[in-house]
Every structure is written in C-alpha cells, then in structure tokens.
Design an enzyme around this catalytic site. Structure first.
Site, PDB file in Angstrom:
ATOM      1  N   HIS A 136      47.829  46.004  49.659  1.00 21.73           N
ATOM      2  CA  HIS A 136      47.110  46.455  48.467  1.00 21.73           C
ATOM      3  C   HIS A 136      47.127  47.986  48.453  1.00 21.73           C
ATOM      4  O   HIS A 136      46.948  48.621  49.499  1.00 21.73           O
ATOM      5  CB  HIS A 136      45.662  45.922  48.501  1.00 21.73           C
ATOM      6  N   LYS A 193      55.711  34.087  27.591  1.00 19.69           N
ATOM      7  CA  LYS A 193      57.056  33.976  27.014  1.00 19.69           C
ATOM      8  C   LYS A 193      57.616  32.585  27.296  1.00 19.69           C
ATOM      9  O   LYS A 193      58.204  32.342  28.367  1.00 19.69           O
ATOM     10  CB  LYS A 193      57.984  35.034  27.633  1.00 19.69           C
ATOM     11  N   ASP A 223      40.753  45.547  39.024  1.00 22.70           N
ATOM     12  CA  ASP A 223      41.016  46.964  39.279  1.00 22.70           C
ATOM     13  C   ASP A 223      39.776  47.756  38.901  1.00 22.70           C
ATOM     14  O   ASP A 223      39.082  47.410  37.943  1.00 22.70           O
ATOM     15  CB  ASP A 223      42.237  47.435  38.494  1.00 22.70           C
ATOM     16  N   GLN A 260      50.946  38.999  44.997  1.00 24.06           N
ATOM     17  CA  GLN A 260      51.419  39.996  44.037  1.00 24.06           C
ATOM     18  C   GLN A 260      52.927  39.799  43.890  1.00 24.06           C
ATOM     19  O   GLN A 260      53.577  39.262  44.800  1.00 24.06           O
ATOM     20  CB  GLN A 260      51.082  41.399  44.595  1.00 24.06           C
ATOM     21  N   ARG A 300      38.697  40.734  42.580  1.00 27.13           N
ATOM     22  CA  ARG A 300      37.814  41.885  42.410  1.00 27.13           C
ATOM     23  C   ARG A 300      38.066  42.533  41.052  1.00 27.13           C
ATOM     24  O   ARG A 300      37.153  42.910  40.341  1.00 27.13           O
ATOM     25  CB  ARG A 300      38.076  42.905  43.524  1.00 27.13           C
ATOM     26  N   ALA A 334      36.351  41.205  46.331  1.00 30.42           N
ATOM     27  CA  ALA A 334      36.493  39.817  45.882  1.00 30.42           C
ATOM     28  C   ALA A 334      35.786  38.831  46.811  1.00 30.42           C
ATOM     29  O   ALA A 334      35.317  37.779  46.366  1.00 30.42           O
ATOM     30  CB  ALA A 334      37.978  39.470  45.767  1.00 30.42           C
ATOM     31  N   TYR A 388      42.230  37.208  33.455  1.00 29.23           N
ATOM     32  CA  TYR A 388      40.911  37.603  32.971  1.00 29.23           C
ATOM     33  C   TYR A 388      40.911  39.115  32.809  1.00 29.23           C
ATOM     34  O   TYR A 388      41.285  39.834  33.750  1.00 29.23           O
ATOM     35  CB  TYR A 388      39.893  37.191  34.040  1.00 29.23           C
ATOM     36  N   ALA A 440      39.661  42.571  33.167  1.00 23.16           N
ATOM     37  CA  ALA A 440      38.614  43.172  34.005  1.00 23.16           C
ATOM     38  C   ALA A 440      37.516  43.710  33.098  1.00 23.16           C
ATOM     39  O   ALA A 440      37.795  44.286  32.056  1.00 23.16           O
ATOM     40  CB  ALA A 440      39.198  44.287  34.852  1.00 23.16           C
ATOM     41  N   GLU A 452      51.959  31.659  34.723  1.00 28.69           N
ATOM     42  CA  GLU A 452      50.763  32.447  34.394  1.00 28.69           C
ATOM     43  C   GLU A 452      50.836  32.946  32.953  1.00 28.69           C
ATOM     44  O   GLU A 452      51.894  33.365  32.490  1.00 28.69           O
ATOM     45  CB  GLU A 452      50.660  33.641  35.342  1.00 28.69           C
TER      46      GLU A 452
HETATM   47  P1  FAD Z   1      39.974  42.465  47.231  1.00 33.69           P
HETATM   48  O1  FAD Z   1      40.345  41.227  47.941  1.00 33.69           O
HETATM   49  O2  FAD Z   1      38.531  42.814  47.158  1.00 33.69           O
HETATM   50  O3  FAD Z   1      40.784  43.677  47.914  1.00 33.69           O
HETATM   51  C1  FAD Z   1      40.806  44.975  47.319  1.00 33.69           C
HETATM   52  C2  FAD Z   1      40.972  46.031  48.409  1.00 33.69           C
HETATM   53  O4  FAD Z   1      39.776  46.131  49.166  1.00 33.69           O
HETATM   54  C3  FAD Z   1      42.079  45.736  49.421  1.00 33.69           C
HETATM   55  O5  FAD Z   1      42.645  46.968  49.795  1.00 33.69           O
HETATM   56  C4  FAD Z   1      41.339  45.098  50.580  1.00 33.69           C
HETATM   57  O6  FAD Z   1      42.022  45.260  51.826  1.00 33.69           O
HETATM   58  C5  FAD Z   1      40.036  45.886  50.555  1.00 33.69           C
HETATM   59  N1  FAD Z   1      38.862  45.145  51.061  1.00 33.69           N
HETATM   60  C6  FAD Z   1      38.539  43.868  50.813  1.00 33.69           C
HETATM   61  N2  FAD Z   1      37.381  43.542  51.383  1.00 33.69           N
HETATM   62  C7  FAD Z   1      36.934  44.685  52.012  1.00 33.69           C
HETATM   63  C8  FAD Z   1      35.776  45.018  52.765  1.00 33.69           C
HETATM   64  N3  FAD Z   1      34.819  44.113  53.031  1.00 33.69           N
HETATM   65  N4  FAD Z   1      35.670  46.295  53.239  1.00 33.69           N
HETATM   66  C9  FAD Z   1      36.628  47.220  53.006  1.00 33.69           C
HETATM   67  N5  FAD Z   1      37.737  46.966  52.297  1.00 33.69           N
HETATM   68  C10 FAD Z   1      37.891  45.703  51.793  1.00 33.69           C
HETATM   69  N6  FAD Z   1      43.230  41.701  37.750  1.00 33.69           N
HETATM   70  C11 FAD Z   1      42.511  41.414  36.643  1.00 33.69           C
HETATM   71  O7  FAD Z   1      41.796  42.284  36.128  1.00 33.69           O
HETATM   72  N7  FAD Z   1      42.559  40.161  36.061  1.00 33.69           N
HETATM   73  C12 FAD Z   1      43.321  39.157  36.584  1.00 33.69           C
HETATM   74  O8  FAD Z   1      43.345  38.057  36.038  1.00 33.69           O
HETATM   75  C13 FAD Z   1      44.104  39.429  37.754  1.00 33.69           C
HETATM   76  N8  FAD Z   1      44.869  38.473  38.340  1.00 33.69           N
HETATM   77  C14 FAD Z   1      45.558  38.749  39.498  1.00 33.69           C
HETATM   78  C15 FAD Z   1      46.299  37.729  40.134  1.00 33.69           C
HETATM   79  C16 FAD Z   1      47.009  37.986  41.294  1.00 33.69           C
HETATM   80  C17 FAD Z   1      47.791  36.890  41.962  1.00 33.69           C
HETATM   81  C18 FAD Z   1      47.018  39.298  41.860  1.00 33.69           C
HETATM   82  C19 FAD Z   1      47.802  39.597  43.105  1.00 33.69           C
HETATM   83  C20 FAD Z   1      46.265  40.311  41.250  1.00 33.69           C
HETATM   84  C21 FAD Z   1      45.532  40.049  40.078  1.00 33.69           C
HETATM   85  N9  FAD Z   1      44.751  41.042  39.464  1.00 33.69           N
HETATM   86  C22 FAD Z   1      44.022  40.748  38.324  1.00 33.69           C
HETATM   87  C23 FAD Z   1      44.717  42.409  40.013  1.00 33.69           C
HETATM   88  C24 FAD Z   1      43.583  42.587  41.050  1.00 33.69           C
HETATM   89  O9  FAD Z   1      42.337  42.483  40.411  1.00 33.69           O
HETATM   90  C25 FAD Z   1      43.761  43.962  41.699  1.00 33.69           C
HETATM   91  O10 FAD Z   1      44.912  43.993  42.491  1.00 33.69           O
HETATM   92  C26 FAD Z   1      42.546  44.516  42.462  1.00 33.69           C
HETATM   93  O11 FAD Z   1      42.798  45.898  42.732  1.00 33.69           O
HETATM   94  C27 FAD Z   1      42.253  43.840  43.791  1.00 33.69           C
HETATM   95  O12 FAD Z   1      41.764  42.586  43.614  1.00 33.69           O
HETATM   96  P2  FAD Z   1      41.540  41.602  44.890  1.00 33.69           P
HETATM   97  O13 FAD Z   1      40.875  40.397  44.376  1.00 33.69           O
HETATM   98  O14 FAD Z   1      42.807  41.460  45.633  1.00 33.69           O
HETATM   99  O15 FAD Z   1      40.520  42.500  45.732  1.00 33.69           O
END
Ligand code: FAD
Length: 293
Positions: free
Chosen positions: A152, A275, A109, A179, A107, A127, A49, A51, A17
C-alpha cells in the site's frame, strides 16, 4: 450466496467489478451496463463505494438489482475513513436489510480535506476497525478486505504492510482481493510472503484490462503499479489506435488470467469498469477453460 463458498469449491471462475453512478442522472445507464455484465453469469459481481458515502444508495441499488434479476451473488463495498460510527452503523443495517451477504470492508482513500494531524479525531482510521464492526453485527456477513502485492502506498515497507494485513484478516476477513498488477510474478512473490506470515484465507487477484492509453495513466496514478516492458511496448505501439489498443489490452489481461489459473488460482476478479463488451470478450476468451472439465 456467500463468496467464500465459491472460492473454496475448487472450480475456476471469473468475477467482475462495477461502479455506481455519481448522480441520479447516470443511474439508468449504469444499471443497463451492469445488467449486461450480470447476464454473463459471473461467479459474483462487486459494486464499489464512493469514499465519503455520497453514492452509497446507488451501490446498494445496483448490488440488489444484479442479485434479484440475474441471481448473481453481489459484493457490496463499504468504506469508513470519512464516515461517523453512526453512518457506518446505518449502512450496515441497510446492507443487512437488502439481503446482501457479502461486504468488502475498506478504509477508503483519505480525502484531501482531512488533515493527517487530526487523525485522533476520526471515528475510523483503518479498515480493520470496520471489519471488527461487521463481524460484531448480527448479520453473519462474508467479509472481504483489500491487499496490495506491491504494498500500500502509505506503508513504510512490505513487512509492516503484511503485519497489518494479518491483523485485518484475524479480525474477520474471509477473503482478500488484490490491487491491480500487471506482472504476475509480483502476485506470486506476495502470496509466498503472506502465506509465510500465516495468512491463509483465499486471495482473489484483481486484473485491470487496460483498453486505452488514458485509462493506463489514471490507473497508475491510483495504484502506482509497476508496468513491465512488455506492456509498455504494447501501449507505445497501439496507444494511439483505440481499436487496436482495446484488443491488445484485452489479450494482455486474458494472458495474465490464464497464467493465474495455470498456477492454481481459482477465482480471478476483473476490474471491468462498467464495460460489458470488455467483460464479455475476456469471458469468451476463457470459455473452454471456465468449463472446468
Ligand atoms: P487499510 O487496510 O486500513 O490499510 C491502509 C494503510 O494503513 C496500509 O498502509 C496499512 O498497512 C496501514 N494500516 C492498517 N492498519 C494499521 C494500523 N492498525 N496501524 C498502522 N497502520 C495500519 N476505495 C473506495 O473508496 N471505494 C471502493 O469501493 C474501493 N474498493 C477497493 C477494492 C480493492 C480490491 C482495493 C485493493 C482497493 C479499493 N479501494 C476502494 C481503495 C482503498 O480504499 C484504498 O487503497 C485505501 O487507501 C486503503 O484501503 P484499505 O481498506 O486497504 O485500508
């Protein structure tokens, strides 16, 4: 090339990555380091990407460059939480036009300035909504999603988190990337639970090589990961000696990766943080294993 095809060919492989620059001035140096990583010929490279979309152009530029110059499949990350539907639509069209076939649907942060109480006004809350949008586009993307072996941070418990993860996969994720974690048993427990919950897509474990003590602090703040005593001792002993800490961190990550391969994982994703030397060392530590003979 679609990442799902790499994940199902039964061969052990490594992916890396990288992250885009924050400004135009940083572009050349990021381009150079990501090209150095691409020369290692990993199974694929993901490009994060920022946010809010401020660095979206650079994500695509880096992802296209890797693919065009070195033939390395690229995975473009895309977040949705602080974007409008119109912006996301435009980003999806740009990814499609660039020929990138793989998108990590996130999604993102929640920025501090967005009030939780205003949630109903946001265009996207989770997401899963982005996954649906990508799935409904006419681009036939291979779609990845994020998952959390240690849950999460916003989730009330693991069952709830896995229930939501299942909804995201059912909406169209072809694979999930985890993660970072520093104790493989957490991953194995998680795998057991999600398989039991009916999530059957390939899981790519994400491994973060910690090569200096400050990086550990930042990573923990971001992920809240559990740190095993074995790793704490290593940081205590070598944290103030940069060369020794780097060596120890790379060996710790290598050890985690070997254990994952030994237990049936085929692709491991390394958070290589732009790196090339760290990526190259980990890859060379695994060279005979990765020959797949
Ligand atoms: P989601 O899947 O939406 O989950 C977020 C939270 O909401 C979880 O607690 C989930 O249980 C809950 N949830 C989901 N759907 C619902 C629903 N319908 N109702 C109620 N609760 C729900 N961030 C960046 O800004 N840029 C990046 O490029 C980036 N890359 C990443 C790559 C990886 C492999 C990982 C693990 C994280 C990355 N992140 C990145 C961080 C990520 O954006 C954050 O962890 C964010 O807080 C959650 O994103 P998610 O897509 O997992 O969200």
């Amino acid at each position: 090339m679609k990442i799902i095809d790499l994940l199902t060919n039964g061969k052990m492989s490594l992916s890396f990555e990288v992250f885009p620059p924050k400004t135009e001035t940083g572009f050349e140096s990021v381009k150079t380091s990501t090209e150095e990583i691409a020369k290692l010929n990993p199974s694929f490279m993901s490009v994060t990407y920022g946010a809010g979309g401020g660095t979206s152009k650079y994500t695509l530029d880096i992802a296209k460059n890797i693919m065009a110059l070195y033939g390395v499949p690229s995975l473009a990350h895309l977040t949705c939480v602080s974007s409008t539907r119109q912006t996301v639509k435009e980003r999806i069209e740009e990814i499609k036009a660039s020929g990138i076939q793989n998108v990590m649907a996130l999604r993102g942060d929640i920025p501090k300035e967005l009030e939780l109480s205003d949630r109903s006004k946001w265009d996207y809350r989770y997401a899963v909504e982005l996954v649906r949008e990508l799935k409904n586009s006419d681009a036939d993307f291979c779609i990845g999603g994020a998952c959390y072996p240690e849950i999460h941070p916003e989730s009330i418990n693991q069952n709830e988190d896995i229930k939501r993860l299942k909804e995201k996969v059912d909406a169209g994720c072809d694979f999930l990337t985890t993660q970072m974690f520093f104790d493989n048993n957490l991953l194995y427990n998680f795998l057991y639970k999600i398989r039991e919950a009916g999530i059957t897509v390939p899981i790519i474990p994400g491994i973060m090589p910690i090569t200096n003590a400050n990086q550990l602090e930042r990573a923990l703040k971001l992920s809240g990961s559990f740190i095993p005593q074995r790793f704490k001792s290593l940081v205590d002993k070598f944290g103030s000696n940069p060369a020794a800490m780097k060596e120890a961190g790379i060996i710790y990550a290598t050890d985690q990766i070997i254990d994952l391969y030994a237990n049936g994982i085929t692709n491991v994703h390394v958070y290589s943080m732009n790196k090339p030397d760290v990526a190259a060392k980990i890859q060379s530590n695994l060279s005979d294993i990765l020959k797949n003979e």
